[in-house]
Each structure stands twice: as C-alpha cells, then as structure tokens.
Design a protein around this motif. Structure first.
Motif, PDB file in Angstrom:
ATOM      1  N   PHE A  40      32.929  -6.777  45.704  1.00 31.84           N
ATOM      2  CA  PHE A  40      32.770  -7.848  44.731  1.00 31.84           C
ATOM      3  C   PHE A  40      33.939  -8.043  43.773  1.00 31.84           C
ATOM      4  CE2 PHE A  40      28.185  -6.858  45.638  1.00 31.84           C
ATOM      5  CZ  PHE A  40      27.893  -8.068  46.251  1.00 31.84           C
ATOM      6  N   TYR A  61      23.348  -3.967  36.208  1.00 30.23           N
ATOM      7  CA  TYR A  61      23.168  -5.420  36.188  1.00 30.23           C
ATOM      8  C   TYR A  61      22.385  -5.875  34.953  1.00 30.23           C
ATOM      9  CZ  TYR A  61      24.680  -6.360  41.024  1.00 30.23           C
ATOM     10  OH  TYR A  61      25.400  -6.524  42.175  1.00 30.23           O
ATOM     11  N   ASN A 115      26.620  -7.965  31.722  1.00 26.39           N
ATOM     12  CA  ASN A 115      26.463  -7.590  33.133  1.00 26.39           C
ATOM     13  C   ASN A 115      27.627  -6.692  33.577  1.00 26.39           C
ATOM     14  OD1 ASN A 115      24.988  -7.821  35.588  1.00 26.39           O
ATOM     15  ND2 ASN A 115      26.448  -9.330  36.362  1.00 26.39           N
ATOM     16  N   HIS A 164      28.076 -16.995  38.008  1.00 23.84           N
ATOM     17  CA  HIS A 164      29.047 -16.132  37.300  1.00 23.84           C
ATOM     18  C   HIS A 164      30.394 -16.058  38.014  1.00 23.84           C
ATOM     19  CE1 HIS A 164      26.323 -13.402  39.693  1.00 23.84           C
ATOM     20  NE2 HIS A 164      27.484 -13.251  40.315  1.00 23.84           N
ATOM     21  N   ARG A 176      20.653  -9.653  33.997  1.00 24.02           N
ATOM     22  CA  ARG A 176      20.420 -10.982  34.578  1.00 24.02           C
ATOM     23  C   ARG A 176      20.130 -12.025  33.506  1.00 24.02           C
ATOM     24  NH1 ARG A 176      23.121  -9.775  38.030  1.00 24.02           N
ATOM     25  NH2 ARG A 176      22.603 -11.608  39.233  1.00 24.02           N
TER      26      ARG A 176
HETATM   27  C1  BEZ Z   1      25.865 -10.258  39.965  1.00 26.94           C
HETATM   28  O1  BEZ Z   1      25.611 -10.128  38.777  1.00 26.94           O
HETATM   29  O2  BEZ Z   1      25.034 -10.667  40.773  1.00 26.94           O
HETATM   30  C2  BEZ Z   1      27.241  -9.954  40.419  1.00 26.94           C
HETATM   31  C3  BEZ Z   1      28.259  -9.979  39.517  1.00 26.94           C
HETATM   32  C4  BEZ Z   1      29.533  -9.707  39.943  1.00 26.94           C
HETATM   33  C5  BEZ Z   1      29.779  -9.418  41.264  1.00 26.94           C
HETATM   34  C6  BEZ Z   1      28.731  -9.401  42.145  1.00 26.94           C
HETATM   35  C7  BEZ Z   1      27.461  -9.663  41.736  1.00 26.94           C
END
Ligand code: BEZ
Length: 252
Positions: free
Chosen positions: A203, A242, A136, A103, A244
């Motif tokens: 992030f 989140y 997400n 991603h 996935r």
């Molecule tokens: C993740 O979905 O793992 C993720 C997405 C954006 C930033 C950090 C982690």
C-alpha cells in the motif's frame, strides 16, 4: 491515484478490505432494484456483495489489472474503467457507494471527485462511503517517516485522512447534506509473520520512489516493521492501526 496494483496478492491477502466494506453497505437506504455505482470497485468483490443485496450495480475503477479480475469473477456485472475525479455516467444512479478509496485521492482533488459523484446521482440520491479517517495508520506512517529520516530521506505522506468536520465541509460545499458520520478505530489483523512488511509493500508506494535499489527499500521496510513490533504485534499476530471515517450524505 495512479498505482500499479499487484492485483493477485491484493485479492489473496488483503480480502479484509472488502469484507469490512459489507458493513458500510448497511448504511444504504435502498430498495431492491436501486441503481448503485461502486466507485473504486477494485476486484469487484463488493460490487458482487451489493448485487447480492438486490441492487443493480455498476463498478468503476482506474486499475486495468483489478478490473480484469472483476470481469473474470463477475461477468454479469458491468465494470467500467474510469477516474474517480473525472467520470460521468450515461444515466443517474440512486446510490454512489465507495469503500477504502477516497483516501487515495489528494485533498485538492476531492472537490472534483465530489462534483462527479453529485452529477452521477439522481435528486435525493445517497453517497455512502468509508475511508481512512484522521489518525489512520498513524503509527505505521510515523515509523516509516522515522526510518526515512534516519537515512536522510524526506517522507511524503501519500494519503488523505480527514476529520469528520473537514470532510463534512467538503460535502456541504459540493451540495450534499450530511446524514451520518462516524470516526472509529478498527485495528485490523494482517496475514502472516511478514504481515506488516507485506502491508507496507502493498500500500505505501509513492514515498519509496525516491529510494534507489530494492535492497535499501527492503531494509527501510524491515526497520519500520521492527519499530512497530512493540505496538502492533500482539500474541503472534500483526495488526494495522486503522481508523475509519464512515459517512452518508444526500444530494440536496
Ligand atoms: C485504508 O485505510 O483502507 C488504507 C489506507 C492506506 C493504504 C491502504 C488502505
């Protein structure tokens, strides 16, 4: 993906990234001794988990800082520095594995990445991965976009979170056959009272490049976290929303 990682904080406070990755490895259909490339291996924690399952692992990552940690912690695993959209291996592997990496790569570079993965695999080799899927961190990015807009800044979404259908199309166009695909919610607990602000700081980097001054950045992050409190702070703990996308594809 060109990001300067705070490698130590990432390793100390965001270990859930590789802990969850162990579940993805269960999709690998491989014997002990199978050769596995851990694409975007980061600090190497999952490369080690794969090695402990009996695979012969090589890690590849773009980040010098994270590779330094990986090499120090797991000196018997080979780690190479490289770009996921432009790499080649001296010999084909049985499996390319990747967790929480794809991603970070823009939609227009996904084809280049998949060509590299295809070339790196032997015939019938497997590509097993998990990434952020459609939806997400929807609430987190909406809160950030709102905080940016309130101050007159545009918010540029820095990640690519595809649907199953969209990513299956890319895989098929690159010559893969999709064998397994699932999109699921995984609310993920963050560490500490400042968990959400820490997560954003760790992030979400590129949207902040247009904002001058640490004080304004900090205020924006604080406002976004406050906005999220009602939805993502429960019983004294922060959670990231989140979603996935987990897939397995075979080189046809
Ligand atoms: C993740 O979905 O793992 C993720 C997405 C954006 C930033 C950090 C982690």
């Amino acid at each position: 993906m060109n990001i300067q990682w705070d490698a130590e904080k990432y390793t100390a406070d965001f270990s859930f990234v590789h802990q969850y990755g162990s579940g993805v490895a269960e999709l690998i259909d491989g014997e002990r001794g199978a050769k596995v490339l851990d694409l975007g291996c980061g600090n190497g924690a999952l490369s080690k988990a794969l090695r402990d399952r009996g695979y012969v692992v090589t890690g590849l990552d773009a980040s010098k800082e994270l590779l330094e940690i990986a090499r120090t912690n797991y000196p018997d695993i080979p780690f190479i520095q490289g770009d996921a959209t432009d790499f080649s291996l001296p010999e084909p592997v049985d499996v390319v594995f990747s967790n929480a990496v794809l991603h970070w790569i823009d939609r227009e570079w996904q084809g280049a990445l998949l060509r590299c993965v295809y070339r790196a695999l032997r015939d019938r080799g497997q590509f097993v991965f998990e990434m952020g899927g459609c939806g997400n961190n929807r609430l987190i990015h909406a809160a950030l976009a709102e905080a940016f807009a309130r101050r007159g800044y545009p918010y540029q979404m820095p990640f690519y979170f595809p649907t199953i259908g969209e990513y299956a199309g890319l895989l098929e166009a690159a010559g893969f056959q999709v064998r397994c695909a699932v999109l699921f919610d995984r609310p993920t607990e963050l560490k500490g009272e400042a968990g959400m602000e820490d997560w954003i700081r760790m992030f979400v980097k590129t949207p902040f490049s247009i904002i001058e001054g640490e004080a304004e950045r900090a205020e924006l992050i604080r406002q976004a976290a406050e906005r999220l409190r009602g939805a993502l702070y429960k019983n004294g703990r922060w959670y990231a929303d989140y979603v996935r996308l987990r897939m397995k594809a075979v080189k046809a």
